[in-house]
Design an enzyme around this catalytic site. Structure first.
Site, PDB file in Angstrom:
ATOM      1  CB  CYS A 114      -3.516   1.871   7.180  1.00 42.59           C
ATOM      2  SG  CYS A 114      -3.242   3.379   8.115  1.00 42.59           S
ATOM      3  NE  ARG A 115      -4.488   1.449   1.908  1.00 45.91           N
ATOM      4  CZ  ARG A 115      -4.345   2.164   0.802  1.00 45.91           C
ATOM      5  NH1 ARG A 115      -5.228   2.035  -0.161  1.00 45.91           N
ATOM      6  NH2 ARG A 115      -3.329   2.995   0.662  1.00 45.91           N
ATOM      7  CB  SER A 116       0.408  -3.408   2.936  1.00 46.78           C
ATOM      8  OG  SER A 116       1.220  -2.402   3.485  1.00 46.78           O
ATOM      9  CG  ASP A 151      -5.205   5.682   2.708  1.00 47.14           C
ATOM     10  OD1 ASP A 151      -5.218   5.218   3.862  1.00 47.14           O
ATOM     11  OD2 ASP A 151      -4.340   6.460   2.288  1.00 47.14           O
ATOM     12  CB  CYS A 203      -0.989  -0.013   1.168  1.00 43.61           C
ATOM     13  SG  CYS A 203      -0.233   0.087   2.802  1.00 43.61           S
ATOM     14  CG  ASN A 207       4.565  -1.515   5.080  1.00 41.91           C
ATOM     15  OD1 ASN A 207       5.688  -1.760   5.470  1.00 41.91           O
ATOM     16  ND2 ASN A 207       3.630  -2.437   5.078  1.00 41.91           N
TER      17      ASN A 207
END
Ligand code: 4NP
Length: 143
Positions: A8-10, A113, A3, A6
């Protein structure tokens, strides 16, 4: 798993995918990275850590890093969260073989995001979890 930050999402994607492959007895190496360097060396965002913890997954030990070209050599699949990530990672591809490894985790949809919206962490967790389940099925039925 890639993401922007690196944090939050990934990191969620790394933790969820590791959890699922372990449950299924698959010996896969999973890692995550970002395309932006603002948070390198930090742990994941506390909202991602909290959301994952509530779902029984510990991502607190992860450390943020940048995507590097050698990731194309290390990994068979590079799964990205949104179209900016897709563009940025494809720009680093050295050849067609690298580029073929890159795809959106959700196929034709993006993982939005959640950084500026606390309410989006759980929905994002669920999206990523479904994306990981679908991805595992696609890979194991292909083999
Ligand atoms: P991520 O979210 O890409 O899911 O880790 C973000 C984290 C940090 C920033 C942007 C997005 N930032 O601008 O610092």
């Amino acid at each position: 798993m890639v993401c922007l930050g690196n944090i939050c999402r990934s990191p969620l994607a790394e933790g969820i995918m590791q959890h699922l492959v372990k449950q299924m007895g698959l010996d896969w190496e999973i890692d995550s990275a970002g395309t932006g360097d603002w948070h390198v060396g930090q742990g994941p965002d506390r909202r991602s850590v909290h959301t994952a913890h509530e779902q029984g997954i510990d991502i607190s030990g992860q450390v943020c890093r940048l995507f590097r070209t050698s990731d194309f050599d290390e990994f068979d699949y590079i799964l990205v969260m949104d179209k900016n990530n897709l563009r940025d990672i494809l720009a680093l591809a050295r050849n067609e073989e690298d580029a073929k490894k890159v795809s959106l985790l959700l196929g034709d949809k993006i993982v939005p995001d959640p950084y500026y919206d606390d309410t989006q962490f759980l929905p994002v967790f669920k999206m990523i979890e479904q994306g990981c389940r679908d991805f595992i099925q696609r890979v194991i039925t292909k083999k």
